[in-house]
Motif scaffolding. Structure first.
Motif, PDB file in Angstrom:
ATOM      1  N   GLY A 253      -4.570   2.610  -0.271  1.00  0.00           N
ATOM      2  CA  GLY A 253      -3.480   3.283  -0.628  1.00  0.00           C
ATOM      3  C   GLY A 253      -3.865   3.960  -2.096  1.00  0.00           C
ATOM      4  O   GLY A 253      -3.188   4.468  -2.671  1.00  0.00           O
ATOM      5  N   ASP A 254      -5.283   3.856  -2.275  1.00  0.00           N
ATOM      6  CA  ASP A 254      -5.923   4.621  -3.328  1.00  0.00           C
ATOM      7  C   ASP A 254      -5.164   3.958  -4.679  1.00  0.00           C
ATOM      8  O   ASP A 254      -4.781   4.761  -5.422  1.00  0.00           O
ATOM      9  N   GLY A 255      -4.917   2.703  -4.699  1.00  0.00           N
ATOM     10  CA  GLY A 255      -4.443   2.245  -6.182  1.00  0.00           C
ATOM     11  C   GLY A 255      -2.949   1.905  -5.872  1.00  0.00           C
ATOM     12  O   GLY A 255      -2.190   1.277  -6.819  1.00  0.00           O
ATOM     13  N   ILE A 256      -2.243   2.297  -4.842  1.00  0.00           N
ATOM     14  CA  ILE A 256      -0.861   2.048  -4.597  1.00  0.00           C
ATOM     15  C   ILE A 256      -0.646   1.142  -3.487  1.00  0.00           C
ATOM     16  O   ILE A 256      -0.951   1.423  -2.347  1.00  0.00           O
ATOM     17  N   ALA A 257      -0.157  -0.177  -3.573  1.00  0.00           N
ATOM     18  CA  ALA A 257      -0.150  -1.187  -2.543  1.00  0.00           C
ATOM     19  C   ALA A 257       0.861  -0.930  -1.661  1.00  0.00           C
ATOM     20  O   ALA A 257       0.984  -1.057  -0.407  1.00  0.00           O
ATOM     21  N   PHE A 258       2.064  -0.228  -2.192  1.00  0.00           N
ATOM     22  CA  PHE A 258       3.607  -0.360  -1.342  1.00  0.00           C
ATOM     23  C   PHE A 258       4.040   0.951  -1.174  1.00  0.00           C
ATOM     24  O   PHE A 258       3.709   2.061  -1.982  1.00  0.00           O
ATOM     25  N   ASP A 259       4.132   1.571   0.039  1.00  0.00           N
ATOM     26  CA  ASP A 259       4.486   2.832   0.656  1.00  0.00           C
ATOM     27  C   ASP A 259       6.065   3.213  -0.214  1.00  0.00           C
ATOM     28  O   ASP A 259       6.847   2.821   0.399  1.00  0.00           O
ATOM     29  N   ILE A 260       5.865   4.105  -1.136  1.00  0.00           N
ATOM     30  CA  ILE A 260       7.218   4.337  -1.896  1.00  0.00           C
ATOM     31  C   ILE A 260       8.220   5.109  -1.009  1.00  0.00           C
ATOM     32  O   ILE A 260       9.438   5.068  -1.205  1.00  0.00           O
ATOM     33  N   GLN A 261       7.679   5.749   0.118  1.00  0.00           N
ATOM     34  CA  GLN A 261       8.634   6.304   0.838  1.00  0.00           C
ATOM     35  C   GLN A 261       9.187   5.596   2.119  1.00  0.00           C
ATOM     36  O   GLN A 261      10.186   6.184   2.879  1.00  0.00           O
ATOM     37  N   SER A 262       8.773   4.488   2.398  1.00  0.00           N
ATOM     38  CA  SER A 262       9.272   3.567   3.168  1.00  0.00           C
ATOM     39  C   SER A 262      10.378   2.579   2.721  1.00  0.00           C
ATOM     40  O   SER A 262      10.533   2.254   1.579  1.00  0.00           O
TER      41      SER A 262
END
Length: 731
Positions: A253-262
């Motif tokens: 996720g390029d430094g983002i672990a959790f999908d913020i739109q999910s």
């Protein structure tokens, strides 16, 4: 056209609807029945061919593995009144020490922040994280902020967490949960524990239907899914990710672990981890203690082992609207966003379970419509049966053998569903809840139907499932009385004792340097006496207090406590009797979890008393510093000129003025209590001296250590000067 003609036309239309419903229910029934067959085949095979040859894993073995550092992540938007009790209860009752709780709060939610601050002030392993953006954002966004804070804390404390655990602010965690994660986290990348909702009133069918669904889901469906596909959906709570898994998610996720739109980031991550070939496991691990066996009654209907599994307990929504809102979020995330985010895989087994996840978008609607249709047909049959000369409307269906076969098969599947639900609810909750699960199936159908309608409406209105906004659910936390009885703050106790005033306390809290204990600050500034301080600490800890001679502890007692253990908890042994165990001395409150950990390491019972300020510190310097220590009174000129009473007073002054080098380092180097606590955990079994360990871990520099030693020397009293002052006072 008469009403009879209209009604018959309606019944003919209904006939074809019944065909369609029956076929869909048949397909769904076969699907569910397949899972039942897999579960019971596996269950009886393990019972007769595995468990009769191998003993169950003894939960005592969970204590054998060294404690790996674990991080608990708790998102909290407008959770005042909930998150504080949850974090406090976890910090006080978890049978584990090497863990930290990170609570994600928002800059525009001061009430939740204040509540978390209060818990942080009492427990050094609880951290407040303030998200970058005002709330409410999504749960995934809050978790990303927490992950960033965790990595920052790791950099400060010079260590790495082995596991990252998801919890919600309303969760009541099992005391053995972290030990189970610790046992598995090096081998598994996603570890999921079962969730068992708390019961409310028996008439509360809304919260009750969650009991039924989770009992069957986590008692049967998920274990079969793991056995067939090797994939486990995260429940969003009670989920532990390995460091490997978190690192992979961050890279992907390029430094983002959790999908913020999910809206169901937990479900999403379970699939992503499986796609990368990582290991996932769903764990039903019973902890059957002698006390549990003694309290268990066969008349309760509960299964001894099934009802003692390590699990997550929490309250679920008890109103129709909140349940519909929560479930519609799940449906949007799993069904609609799931179809958009996760394509079909090359594995037939994984595709099968993806189908099962997504069929809810259809069966939730079909099930409710089927209830309405068959209720109508049932009423018509009842009228025909009670009337003397009725119209035989149902004869329309009488000459349809295929429909009759379909209905009989579906009736079989329905009865099977009722039996399966009853079995799994009864195993954990007992007879009453098992029987209540039968009528609750109807109410659950109604809730799921309207949740599905709401989810469909949201997706259609937004035009894209990924644009549907996060919808928070209000949470309750159970009242657990004695388990979370609050420890009074030292400042308040000192006020109650008449040692200080509220004005003095407020000023001290404002002026006290960061990293310095309140009691130490008050004593050092002569705002309280050592007598009043030791009484206050003892009252807070609910133990006795005692004056000890720190340089007169026997060698046998010294060897009972290891160097790492002594510095880790700030303790020394002052007494030992085989029937009573070890009596420890401490200047601070020791939590029940700390005492349990010390007891396990010493392999005997432990208790403790509070000592006067400085007494444990000077004992630690004398016996556990790794450096040569000489009694400061030896060779000091004119000490013998003082009478016995004056010698005791001067020595008490000298001991009272002893400072912990760790406290000075915390203050001077701006090392938070949380970081220092973690450093001491790492030091517990290290052969180096404490200062060498801090240098080796690059927690401090040589220059900082030298400066701290100078500060310590300046703050601590000079024994010769104290003697001179005492002699001058006698003149």
């Amino acid at each position: 056209m008469s009403w009879i003609d209209i009604f018959v036309t309606y019944l003919f239309s209904l006939k074809y609807l019944v065909y369609g419903l029956a076929i869909i229910l048949l397909i769904s029934g076969i699907d569910d029945f397949f899972i039942d067959i897999c579960y019971w085949t596996r269950h009886f095979y393990r019972k007769f061919f595995v468990y009769d040859k191998h003993e169950f894993h003894d939960y005592e073995c969970l204590y054998d593995a060294p404690e790996k550092p674990l991080a608990i992540m708790v998102p909290a938007w407008q959770e005042h009144g909930v998150v504080g009790p949850m974090a406090e209860l976890a910090a006080k009752t978890l049978d584990y020490e090497n863990y930290h709780i990170f609570v994600g709060t928002y800059p525009n939610d001061p009430q939740t922040q204040e509540e978390v601050d209060q818990v942080c002030a009492r427990f050094p392993n609880v951290h407040k994280v303030v998200c970058a953006r005002p709330g409410p954002t999504s749960k995934a966004d809050c978790l990303n902020n927490i992950v960033a804070a965790i990595f920052l804390f790791e950099a400060q404390a010079k260590f790495e967490f082995a596991g990252f655990i998801l919890h919600d602010s309303e969760d009541v965690v099992s005391t053995m949960e972290l030990r189970l994660y610790n046992h598995l986290v090096n081998r598994k990348d996603l570890i999921q524990l079962p969730v068992y909702p708390y019961t409310r009133k028996w008439t509360d069918f809304t919260s009750g239907h969650y009991i039924d669904e989770f009992s069957e889901l986590h008692g049967k469906d998920v274990p079969v899914r793991e056995a067939i596909a090797g994939q486990v959906p995260s429940a969003g709570v009670g989920t532990c990710f390995s460091r490997r898994a978190i690192s992979m998610l961050l890279r992907e996720g390029d430094g983002i672990a959790f999908d913020i739109q999910s809206l169901t980031e937990d479900y999403d991550i379970g699939i992503r981890i499986k796609e990368h070939g990582m290991e996932e496991i769903f764990v039903r691990y019973p902890v059957v203690t002698p006390e549990h066996e003694k309290a268990h009654s066969i008349w309760s209907g509960k299964n001894l082992r099934e009802s003692s599994v390590i699990c997550i307990r929490e309250y679920f929504p008890d109103t129709f609207n909140t349940a519909v809102r929560q479930k519609s979020r799940w449906i949007v995330g799993i069904v609609f966003q799931g179809m958009k985010n996760h394509a079909w895989s090359k594995s037939w087994s994984m595709n099968y379970f993806l189908c099962r996840d997504r069929k809810g978008g259809i069966t939730n609607l079909v099930g409710f419509i089927a209830v309405l249709v068959f209720t109508q047909l049932g009423l018509i049959w009842l009228v025909q049966s009670l009337s003397d000369d009725p119209y035989h409307f149902l004869s329309i269906y009488g000459d349809e053998p295929w429909l009759s076969i379909l209905l009989k098969i579906n009736a079989f599947f329905l009865i099977n569903r009722i039996i399966q639900r009853f079995i799994f609810v009864k195993a954990y909750y007992g007879w009453m809840q098992g029987f209540l699960s039968i009528p609750r199936m109807v109410w659950g159908n109604i809730v799921n139907f309207f949740a599905n309608i709401r989810a469909l409406r949201q997706v259609i209105e937004m035009g894209d499932a990924r644009r549907v906004a996060w919808d928070k659910t209000t949470h309750d936390f159970p009242h657990l009385d004695d388990e979370r009885s609050a420890r009074k703050a030292i400042g308040q106790i000192l006020i109650d004792l008449g040692a200080i005033t509220e004005i003095q306390l407020d000023k001290a809290l404002k002026d006290k340097p960061r990293g310095q204990r309140l009691g130490r600050y008050l004593l050092n500034n002569q705002l309280v006496t050592s007598e009043s301080l030791v009484k206050a600490v003892a009252e807070q800890a609910e133990v006795g207090y005692q004056n000890i001679e720190p340089l007169n502890i026997s060698a046998g007692l010294i060897t009972l406590i290891s160097k790492g253990l002594a510095w880790r908890y700030g303790i020394v042994a002052v007494n030992y009797k085989s029937e009573q165990g070890v009596m420890l001395a401490s200047e601070e409150y020791l939590s029940p979890v700390s005492l349990a950990a010390i007891s396990r390491q010493l392999k005997c019972q432990v208790s403790y008393i509070i000592t006067y300020p400085g007494q444990v510190q000077i004992a630690l310097k004398a016996y556990y510093s790794g450096e040569t220590f000489t009694d400061p009174r030896v060779g000091v000129e004119r000490f013998e000129l003082l009478d016995k009473n004056m010698q005791q007073q001067v020595w008490a002054q000298y001991v009272e003025g002893q400072w912990s080098l760790l406290e000075i380092l915390s203050e001077y180097c701006n090392i938070s209590p949380q970081v220092m606590n973690q450093i001491l955990i790492g030091y517990e079994k290290n052969p180096l001296t404490l200062t060498d360990y801090l240098l080796d871990k690059e927690v401090i520099s040589v220059e900082q250590l030298d400066t701290a030693i100078v500060i310590q020397a300046k703050r601590e009293p000079n024994l010769a000067h104290l003697i001179t002052g005492a002699l001058n006072a006698c003149v």
